[in-house]
Design a protein around this motif. Structure first.
Motif, PDB file in Angstrom:
ATOM      1  N   ALA A 143      23.010  45.713  28.094  1.00  0.00           N
ATOM      2  CA  ALA A 143      24.217  46.500  27.810  1.00  0.00           C
ATOM      3  C   ALA A 143      25.291  45.648  27.141  1.00  0.00           C
ATOM      4  O   ALA A 143      25.996  46.122  26.241  1.00  0.00           O
ATOM      5  CB  ALA A 143      24.752  47.115  29.099  1.00  0.00           C
ATOM      6  N   LEU A 144      25.422  44.390  27.567  1.00  0.00           N
ATOM      7  CA  LEU A 144      26.381  43.487  26.917  1.00  0.00           C
ATOM      8  C   LEU A 144      26.002  43.237  25.468  1.00  0.00           C
ATOM      9  O   LEU A 144      26.863  43.238  24.575  1.00  0.00           O
ATOM     10  CB  LEU A 144      26.461  42.156  27.670  1.00  0.00           C
ATOM     11  CG  LEU A 144      27.359  42.119  28.898  1.00  0.00           C
ATOM     12  CD1 LEU A 144      27.167  40.805  29.644  1.00  0.00           C
ATOM     13  CD2 LEU A 144      28.814  42.317  28.519  1.00  0.00           C
ATOM     14  N   ILE A 145      24.722  43.021  25.218  1.00  0.00           N
ATOM     15  CA  ILE A 145      24.271  42.793  23.851  1.00  0.00           C
ATOM     16  C   ILE A 145      24.564  44.022  22.994  1.00  0.00           C
ATOM     17  O   ILE A 145      25.075  43.914  21.871  1.00  0.00           O
ATOM     18  CB  ILE A 145      22.775  42.421  23.819  1.00  0.00           C
ATOM     19  CG1 ILE A 145      22.597  41.002  24.383  1.00  0.00           C
ATOM     20  CG2 ILE A 145      22.206  42.521  22.411  1.00  0.00           C
ATOM     21  CD1 ILE A 145      21.163  40.617  24.645  1.00  0.00           C
ATOM     22  N   GLN A 146      24.270  45.208  23.514  1.00  0.00           N
ATOM     23  CA  GLN A 146      24.531  46.433  22.756  1.00  0.00           C
ATOM     24  C   GLN A 146      26.029  46.634  22.536  1.00  0.00           C
ATOM     25  O   GLN A 146      26.450  47.056  21.455  1.00  0.00           O
ATOM     26  CB  GLN A 146      23.922  47.642  23.469  1.00  0.00           C
ATOM     27  CG  GLN A 146      22.429  47.741  23.332  1.00  0.00           C
ATOM     28  CD  GLN A 146      21.977  47.817  21.880  1.00  0.00           C
ATOM     29  OE1 GLN A 146      22.526  48.569  21.084  1.00  0.00           O
ATOM     30  NE2 GLN A 146      20.996  47.004  21.526  1.00  0.00           N
TER      31      GLN A 146
ATOM     32  N   GLY B 174      27.738  46.617  18.847  1.00  0.00           N
ATOM     33  CA  GLY B 174      28.581  47.718  18.375  1.00  0.00           C
ATOM     34  C   GLY B 174      29.898  47.228  17.800  1.00  0.00           C
ATOM     35  O   GLY B 174      30.337  47.686  16.731  1.00  0.00           O
ATOM     36  N   VAL B 175      30.521  46.278  18.484  1.00  0.00           N
ATOM     37  CA  VAL B 175      31.770  45.692  17.980  1.00  0.00           C
ATOM     38  C   VAL B 175      31.520  44.983  16.653  1.00  0.00           C
ATOM     39  O   VAL B 175      32.292  45.126  15.694  1.00  0.00           O
ATOM     40  CB  VAL B 175      32.367  44.714  19.020  1.00  0.00           C
ATOM     41  CG1 VAL B 175      33.536  43.931  18.431  1.00  0.00           C
ATOM     42  CG2 VAL B 175      32.806  45.475  20.271  1.00  0.00           C
TER      43      VAL B 175
ATOM     44  N   LEU C 189      31.774  44.726  10.694  1.00  0.00           N
ATOM     45  CA  LEU C 189      31.006  44.529   9.475  1.00  0.00           C
ATOM     46  C   LEU C 189      31.225  45.657   8.468  1.00  0.00           C
ATOM     47  O   LEU C 189      31.225  45.415   7.257  1.00  0.00           O
ATOM     48  CB  LEU C 189      29.516  44.418   9.815  1.00  0.00           C
ATOM     49  CG  LEU C 189      28.546  44.242   8.652  1.00  0.00           C
ATOM     50  CD1 LEU C 189      28.840  42.943   7.885  1.00  0.00           C
ATOM     51  CD2 LEU C 189      27.107  44.264   9.155  1.00  0.00           C
ATOM     52  N   GLN C 190      31.426  46.880   8.959  1.00  0.00           N
ATOM     53  CA  GLN C 190      31.496  48.044   8.058  1.00  0.00           C
ATOM     54  C   GLN C 190      32.525  47.883   6.930  1.00  0.00           C
ATOM     55  O   GLN C 190      32.176  48.089   5.756  1.00  0.00           O
ATOM     56  CB  GLN C 190      31.784  49.316   8.859  1.00  0.00           C
ATOM     57  CG  GLN C 190      31.750  50.572   8.018  1.00  0.00           C
ATOM     58  CD  GLN C 190      30.360  50.886   7.507  1.00  0.00           C
ATOM     59  OE1 GLN C 190      29.468  51.194   8.283  1.00  0.00           O
ATOM     60  NE2 GLN C 190      30.158  50.819   6.188  1.00  0.00           N
ATOM     61  N   PRO C 191      33.786  47.508   7.203  1.00  0.00           N
ATOM     62  CA  PRO C 191      34.722  47.369   6.081  1.00  0.00           C
ATOM     63  C   PRO C 191      34.345  46.260   5.103  1.00  0.00           C
ATOM     64  O   PRO C 191      34.673  46.350   3.911  1.00  0.00           O
ATOM     65  CB  PRO C 191      36.071  47.081   6.752  1.00  0.00           C
ATOM     66  CG  PRO C 191      35.778  46.751   8.165  1.00  0.00           C
ATOM     67  CD  PRO C 191      34.437  47.318   8.498  1.00  0.00           C
TER      68      PRO C 191
ATOM     69  N   GLU D 178      30.588  31.646  16.263  1.00  0.00           N
ATOM     70  CA  GLU D 178      31.857  31.484  16.964  1.00  0.00           C
ATOM     71  C   GLU D 178      32.004  32.446  18.144  1.00  0.00           C
ATOM     72  O   GLU D 178      33.031  32.452  18.807  1.00  0.00           O
ATOM     73  CB  GLU D 178      33.016  31.704  15.982  1.00  0.00           C
ATOM     74  CG  GLU D 178      33.061  30.665  14.871  1.00  0.00           C
ATOM     75  CD  GLU D 178      34.039  31.031  13.774  1.00  0.00           C
ATOM     76  OE1 GLU D 178      34.796  32.015  13.933  1.00  0.00           O
ATOM     77  OE2 GLU D 178      34.041  30.342  12.740  1.00  0.00           O
ATOM     78  N   HIS D 179      30.998  33.263  18.398  1.00  0.00           N
ATOM     79  CA  HIS D 179      31.088  34.279  19.444  1.00  0.00           C
ATOM     80  C   HIS D 179      30.973  33.613  20.816  1.00  0.00           C
ATOM     81  O   HIS D 179      29.928  33.037  21.148  1.00  0.00           O
ATOM     82  CB  HIS D 179      29.980  35.307  19.257  1.00  0.00           C
ATOM     83  CG  HIS D 179      30.170  36.535  20.068  1.00  0.00           C
ATOM     84  ND1 HIS D 179      29.904  36.572  21.417  1.00  0.00           N
ATOM     85  CD2 HIS D 179      30.625  37.765  19.735  1.00  0.00           C
ATOM     86  CE1 HIS D 179      30.167  37.774  21.880  1.00  0.00           C
ATOM     87  NE2 HIS D 179      30.610  38.523  20.869  1.00  0.00           N
ATOM     88  N   PRO D 180      32.010  33.688  21.645  1.00  0.00           N
ATOM     89  CA  PRO D 180      31.998  32.951  22.925  1.00  0.00           C
ATOM     90  C   PRO D 180      30.840  33.325  23.844  1.00  0.00           C
ATOM     91  O   PRO D 180      30.197  32.437  24.418  1.00  0.00           O
ATOM     92  CB  PRO D 180      33.343  33.317  23.564  1.00  0.00           C
ATOM     93  CG  PRO D 180      34.204  33.790  22.442  1.00  0.00           C
ATOM     94  CD  PRO D 180      33.282  34.393  21.430  1.00  0.00           C
ATOM     95  N   LEU D 181      30.568  34.605  23.989  1.00  0.00           N
ATOM     96  CA  LEU D 181      29.511  35.023  24.913  1.00  0.00           C
ATOM     97  C   LEU D 181      28.136  34.625  24.391  1.00  0.00           C
ATOM     98  O   LEU D 181      27.285  34.144  25.142  1.00  0.00           O
ATOM     99  CB  LEU D 181      29.586  36.532  25.135  1.00  0.00           C
ATOM    100  CG  LEU D 181      28.706  37.105  26.242  1.00  0.00           C
ATOM    101  CD1 LEU D 181      28.963  36.424  27.582  1.00  0.00           C
ATOM    102  CD2 LEU D 181      28.913  38.611  26.355  1.00  0.00           C
ATOM    103  N   LEU D 182      27.921  34.804  23.105  1.00  0.00           N
ATOM    104  CA  LEU D 182      26.650  34.405  22.505  1.00  0.00           C
ATOM    105  C   LEU D 182      26.428  32.902  22.659  1.00  0.00           C
ATOM    106  O   LEU D 182      25.342  32.456  23.036  1.00  0.00           O
ATOM    107  CB  LEU D 182      26.627  34.796  21.027  1.00  0.00           C
ATOM    108  CG  LEU D 182      25.356  34.482  20.250  1.00  0.00           C
ATOM    109  CD1 LEU D 182      24.167  35.255  20.808  1.00  0.00           C
ATOM    110  CD2 LEU D 182      25.546  34.784  18.774  1.00  0.00           C
ATOM    111  N   GLN D 183      27.462  32.128  22.397  1.00  0.00           N
ATOM    112  CA  GLN D 183      27.335  30.675  22.509  1.00  0.00           C
ATOM    113  C   GLN D 183      27.136  30.238  23.961  1.00  0.00           C
ATOM    114  O   GLN D 183      26.390  29.300  24.235  1.00  0.00           O
ATOM    115  CB  GLN D 183      28.547  29.984  21.877  1.00  0.00           C
ATOM    116  CG  GLN D 183      28.642  30.191  20.367  1.00  0.00           C
ATOM    117  CD  GLN D 183      27.360  29.830  19.648  1.00  0.00           C
ATOM    118  OE1 GLN D 183      26.790  28.762  19.841  1.00  0.00           O
ATOM    119  NE2 GLN D 183      26.880  30.736  18.790  1.00  0.00           N
TER     120      GLN D 183
END
Length: 197
Positions: free
Chosen positions: A57-60, A64-65, A70-72, A97-102
């Motif tokens: 759920a966190l990954i999804q 989404g964020v 990315l869209q613009p 640079e994503h804190p949770l991913l890192q």
């Protein structure tokens, strides 16, 4: 916000904080998340699930964020080579640079990496929903040959994932170095033009 969504959001926010603080290896992580969210463990299980379900759920949520951001960038009207470099710099920089991913890469790569390797098709399909219209626009404008958008998007996603999760002989942690690398790799003529500008 309906109650189920509000509870789910609380659980994910608590999980994120716990994981950022090094909770990936905590055997009592589920209990810690429940306590931090102000909920009982059964409530967390009911509305989100076990730890694997929380991770998914966190990954999804974060995907989404990412896609919203990315869209613009995808919607910009730039020459194709410049557009591709801009998109790739954003994607790779965002992930690096994503804190949770890192934090996950640091503490529990075995839990995270399958989502971006053996299970990466899910991510690539979601990127495809954002990127297909842009690729078709460049085909219609004659800046790209009549390629299958899905194949091009798949290839670019695989390159981006490689740049995020592997280290090579060139340090790509600096955004300017990453841009120069991508421009030089993707289009040497554009590289010369941007360096003059």
């Amino acid at each position: 916000m309906p109650q189920a969504q509000e509870i789910r959001a609380r659980v994910l926010a608590a999980a994120e904080q716990c994981l950022l603080e090094g909770g990936f290896g905590d055997a009592r992580l589920h209990s810690t998340i429940a306590r931090r969210a102000g909920l009982s463990r059964p409530t967390v299980y009911k509305y989100v699930g076990d730890q694997d379900a929380i991770n998914a759920a966190l990954i999804q949520r974060e995907l989404g964020v990412f896609l919203e951001q990315l869209q613009p960038i995808m919607d910009r009207h730039l020459p194709f080579a410049e557009h591709l470099v801009t998109v790739m710099v954003f994607v790779v920089g965002h992930a690096r640079e994503h804190p949770l991913l890192q934090a996950a890469l640091r503490d529990a790569p075995q839990l995270l990496l399958p989502w971006f390797t053996t299970r990466a098709g899910v991510l690539i399909e979601q990127v495809e929903t954002v990127a297909t219209d842009t690729v078709r626009r460049y085909i219609d404008d004659g800046e790209l040959p009549d390629v299958e958008p899905r194949i091009l998007i798949d290839a670019m996603c695989r390159i981006a994932l490689s740049l995020v999760f592997t280290n090579g002989v060139v340090d790509l942690s600096d955004p300017d170095a990453l841009r120069a690398y991508l421009v030089g790799f993707l289009n040497p003529q554009l590289y010369s033009r941007l360096n003059k500008g």
